[in-house]
Motif scaffolding. Structure first.
Motif, PDB file in Angstrom:
ATOM      1  N   LYS A   1       0.946  -1.367   0.140  1.00 12.52           N
ATOM      2  CA  LYS A   1       0.039   0.003   0.217  1.00 12.52           C
ATOM      3  C   LYS A   1       0.813   1.194   0.041  1.00 12.52           C
ATOM      4  CE  LYS A   1      -3.734  -1.944   2.822  1.00 12.52           C
ATOM      5  NZ  LYS A   1      -4.383  -1.728   4.137  1.00 12.52           N
ATOM      6  N   GLY A   2       0.250   2.282  -0.317  1.00  7.75           N
ATOM      7  CA  GLY A   2       0.966   3.521  -0.447  1.00  7.75           C
ATOM      8  C   GLY A   2       0.020   4.608  -1.250  1.00  7.75           C
ATOM      9  N   LYS A   3       0.727   5.907  -1.098  1.00  2.96           N
ATOM     10  CA  LYS A   3       0.147   7.116  -1.895  1.00  2.96           C
ATOM     11  C   LYS A   3       0.399   6.646  -3.164  1.00  2.96           C
ATOM     12  CE  LYS A   3       0.712  11.900  -2.628  1.00  2.96           C
ATOM     13  NZ  LYS A   3       1.044  13.272  -2.256  1.00  2.96           N
ATOM     14  N   GLN A   4       1.641   5.974  -3.490  1.00 10.57           N
ATOM     15  CA  GLN A   4       1.734   5.576  -5.013  1.00 10.57           C
ATOM     16  C   GLN A   4       2.639   4.171  -4.740  1.00 10.57           C
ATOM     17  OE1 GLN A   4       4.630   7.959  -7.407  1.00 10.57           O
ATOM     18  NE2 GLN A   4       2.798   7.924  -8.712  1.00 10.57           N
ATOM     19  N   VAL A   5       2.045   3.263  -5.273  1.00  9.52           N
ATOM     20  CA  VAL A   5       2.781   1.544  -5.361  1.00  9.52           C
ATOM     21  C   VAL A   5       3.154   1.545  -6.860  1.00  9.52           C
ATOM     22  CG1 VAL A   5       2.354  -0.553  -5.329  1.00  9.52           C
ATOM     23  CG2 VAL A   5       1.303   0.770  -3.537  1.00  9.52           C
ATOM     24  N   VAL A   6       4.363   1.438  -7.014  1.00  6.78           N
ATOM     25  CA  VAL A   6       4.880   1.483  -8.417  1.00  6.78           C
ATOM     26  C   VAL A   6       5.584   0.077  -8.629  1.00  6.78           C
ATOM     27  CG1 VAL A   6       6.675   2.465  -9.938  1.00  6.78           C
ATOM     28  CG2 VAL A   6       5.488   3.742  -8.257  1.00  6.78           C
TER      29      VAL A   6
END
Length: 183
Positions: free
Chosen positions: A135-140
């Motif tokens: 999870k995260g603000k932006q998983v890349v």
């Protein structure tokens, strides 16, 4: 309770072998596909390093903090902290035979296996359910110039089924046409 600096040891038994990706390129609010390389590995040694280790046997957990690095085979996991929860009566973490229930990682999570990489703010590996959630603000997710971006990646490790969610936005995918297989 004990703290060990730059602790490195082998956990026999269960851990993760993360060979990520092979997500089918779909542009939508979520993407579902197979992650063919994701497997559990019971036979490869694991090396764990961190600035500090605190073992809390009464709580059945081990807390690794500061520059955590886990290596198993060709896979590397890095994070600011990692908490390993093991089952009561399932062995001891210090003897290397703990029956691991779940692993939580946070503070800039980085996974790499070969040319494949994933970054997230946090993650959880549920060994009992055989699931991985990043999870995260932006998983890349990236492999070469192919990049997949969302906010949550859910993987069923026993089947390799994966879903990348956008969490109110849209999943973004950038594909390099040169990466396509030619017959």
């Amino acid at each position: 309770m004990s703290a060990i600096s730059a602790f490195s040891f082998r956990l026999a038994g269960t851990f993760i072998l993360l060979n990520l990706f092979a997500i089918t390129p779909l542009v939508a609010q979520e993407t579902t596909s197979k992650m063919k390389g994701l497997q559990l590995s019971n036979d490869e040694p694991i090396q764990i390093e961190s600035d500090k280790l605190e073992i809390k046997d009464p709580e059945s957990k081990a807390i690794f903090t500061g520059n955590v690095k886990v290596v198993q085979g060709t896979t590397t996991l890095q994070a600011g902290s990692m908490v390993v929860y093991y089952k009561k009566g399932g062995g001891a973490i210090s003897s290397g035979n703990a029956d691991i229930d779940r692993i939580e990682v946070d503070k800039k999570v980085f996974l790499q296996s070969g040319t494949q990489q994933a970054t997230a703010d946090s993650g959880e590996f549920n060994m009992t359910a055989q699931t991985l959630v990043l999870k995260g603000k932006q998983v890349v997710l990236s492999e070469g110039k192919n990049v997949f971006t969302g906010c949550q990646l859910n993987v069923q490790m026993d089947t390799g089924e994966a879903q990348l969610e956008a969490c109110g936005g849209r999943v973004q995918i950038q594909l390099d046409p040169k990466s396509q297989k030619t017959n």
